[in-house]
Design a protein around this motif. Sequence first.
Motif, PDB file in Angstrom:
ATOM      1  N   ALA A  72       2.175  -4.893   7.633  1.00 46.84           N
ATOM      2  CA  ALA A  72       3.388  -5.658   7.307  1.00 46.84           C
ATOM      3  C   ALA A  72       3.237  -6.425   5.995  1.00 46.84           C
ATOM      4  O   ALA A  72       4.236  -6.732   5.341  1.00 46.84           O
ATOM      5  N   ALA A  73       2.010  -6.715   5.609  1.00 45.93           N
ATOM      6  CA  ALA A  73       1.760  -7.489   4.389  1.00 45.93           C
ATOM      7  C   ALA A  73       1.424  -6.608   3.180  1.00 45.93           C
ATOM      8  O   ALA A  73       1.047  -7.128   2.125  1.00 45.93           O
ATOM      9  N   TYR A  74       1.575  -5.304   3.296  1.00 46.35           N
ATOM     10  CA  TYR A  74       1.245  -4.423   2.174  1.00 46.35           C
ATOM     11  C   TYR A  74       2.089  -4.754   0.949  1.00 46.35           C
ATOM     12  O   TYR A  74       3.306  -4.923   1.036  1.00 46.35           O
ATOM     13  N   PRO A  76       3.357  -3.896  -3.134  1.00 48.85           N
ATOM     14  CA  PRO A  76       3.735  -2.687  -3.885  1.00 48.85           C
ATOM     15  C   PRO A  76       2.508  -1.951  -4.446  1.00 48.85           C
ATOM     16  O   PRO A  76       2.500  -0.720  -4.508  1.00 48.85           O
ATOM     17  N   GLN A  77       1.472  -2.709  -4.823  1.00 51.42           N
ATOM     18  CA  GLN A  77       0.248  -2.081  -5.334  1.00 51.42           C
ATOM     19  C   GLN A  77      -0.444  -1.260  -4.251  1.00 51.42           C
ATOM     20  O   GLN A  77      -0.955  -0.163  -4.513  1.00 51.42           O
ATOM     21  N   LYS A  78      -0.461  -1.781  -3.023  1.00 50.21           N
ATOM     22  CA  LYS A  78      -1.066  -1.047  -1.918  1.00 50.21           C
ATOM     23  C   LYS A  78      -0.283   0.231  -1.639  1.00 50.21           C
ATOM     24  O   LYS A  78      -0.867   1.293  -1.404  1.00 50.21           O
ATOM     25  N   ILE A  79       1.040   0.136  -1.703  1.00 43.77           N
ATOM     26  CA  ILE A  79       1.875   1.325  -1.486  1.00 43.77           C
ATOM     27  C   ILE A  79       1.583   2.369  -2.565  1.00 43.77           C
ATOM     28  O   ILE A  79       1.459   3.561  -2.275  1.00 43.77           O
ATOM     29  N   GLU A  80       1.419   1.917  -3.810  1.00 40.75           N
ATOM     30  CA  GLU A  80       1.083   2.851  -4.897  1.00 40.75           C
ATOM     31  C   GLU A  80      -0.269   3.508  -4.655  1.00 40.75           C
ATOM     32  O   GLU A  80      -0.441   4.698  -4.916  1.00 40.75           O
ATOM     33  N   SER A  81      -1.233   2.738  -4.147  1.00 41.01           N
ATOM     34  CA  SER A  81      -2.552   3.337  -3.878  1.00 41.01           C
ATOM     35  C   SER A  81      -2.455   4.362  -2.751  1.00 41.01           C
ATOM     36  O   SER A  81      -3.123   5.399  -2.785  1.00 41.01           O
ATOM     37  N   LEU A  82      -1.605   4.112  -1.771  1.00 45.59           N
ATOM     38  CA  LEU A  82      -1.407   5.089  -0.697  1.00 45.59           C
ATOM     39  C   LEU A  82      -0.750   6.360  -1.242  1.00 45.59           C
ATOM     40  O   LEU A  82      -1.054   7.471  -0.788  1.00 45.59           O
ATOM     41  N   MET A  83       0.122   6.207  -2.216  1.00 45.63           N
ATOM     42  CA  MET A  83       0.767   7.374  -2.831  1.00 45.63           C
ATOM     43  C   MET A  83      -0.239   8.256  -3.581  1.00 45.63           C
ATOM     44  O   MET A  83       0.035   9.428  -3.840  1.00 45.63           O
ATOM     45  N   ARG A 103       6.668  -4.552  10.229  1.00 43.94           N
ATOM     46  CA  ARG A 103       7.369  -5.848  10.256  1.00 43.94           C
ATOM     47  C   ARG A 103       8.268  -5.942  11.495  1.00 43.94           C
ATOM     48  O   ARG A 103       8.356  -6.995  12.130  1.00 43.94           O
ATOM     49  N   ALA A 104       8.908  -4.831  11.848  1.00 38.05           N
ATOM     50  CA  ALA A 104       9.752  -4.809  13.047  1.00 38.05           C
ATOM     51  C   ALA A 104       8.898  -4.999  14.302  1.00 38.05           C
ATOM     52  O   ALA A 104       9.301  -5.691  15.244  1.00 38.05           O
TER      53      ALA A 104
END
Length: 194
Positions: A72-74, A76-83, A103-104
């Motif tokens: 839930a605390a990811y 944008p940088q973490k999302i880019e690393s996952l990409m 988050r839900a």
Amino acid sequence: MTTETRCPWCGTDPLYVAYHDHEWGVPETDDRELFEKLVLDGFQAGLSWITILRKRDNFRAAFDNFAPELIAAYSPQKIESLMQDSGIVRNRAKIEGTVKSARAWLDLRESGQSFSDFLWQFTDGRTLQNSLKSMTDAQAATPESTAMSKALKQRGFTFCGPTITYAFMQAVGMVNDHLVTCYRHSDCAALGRR
């Protein structure tokens, strides 16, 4: 030596057979395990389950063992690393959807309801027992999976349409869809009566 009769969908791939024999259809009530399985079923959309199964350990490593509190605390940088992580399915909408679903999940917990209780309410807290004679008897969605999908979406979860939620319900033992000729049908039926 005798061989067990299994549902034909698992084929002979040892990983798939192990999943069929030990996980699929076994009632699950752990909140984190249920979150993981729902997310992975969402990632499967448009792909085969064996593709996700082969990447499951990579998913667990990439997504902090599916701890909703961390996801839930990811940033944008973490999302880019996952990409950039070739060990998982690199789909931005699904990755961002996982963060939204985490988050839900937290919002649900903060409201005082466990994820398990929320999900199992759609089967009245029991395993629905089917008696499928062949794979053609299986359904893609049911009134229960449709109701679950709607409620999850209202809570803010993503990638949880009725077909995905039905596959999820089969996987976590909310419904026993092992064929009656499969040796696991009676085992999962017994587990579902506990």
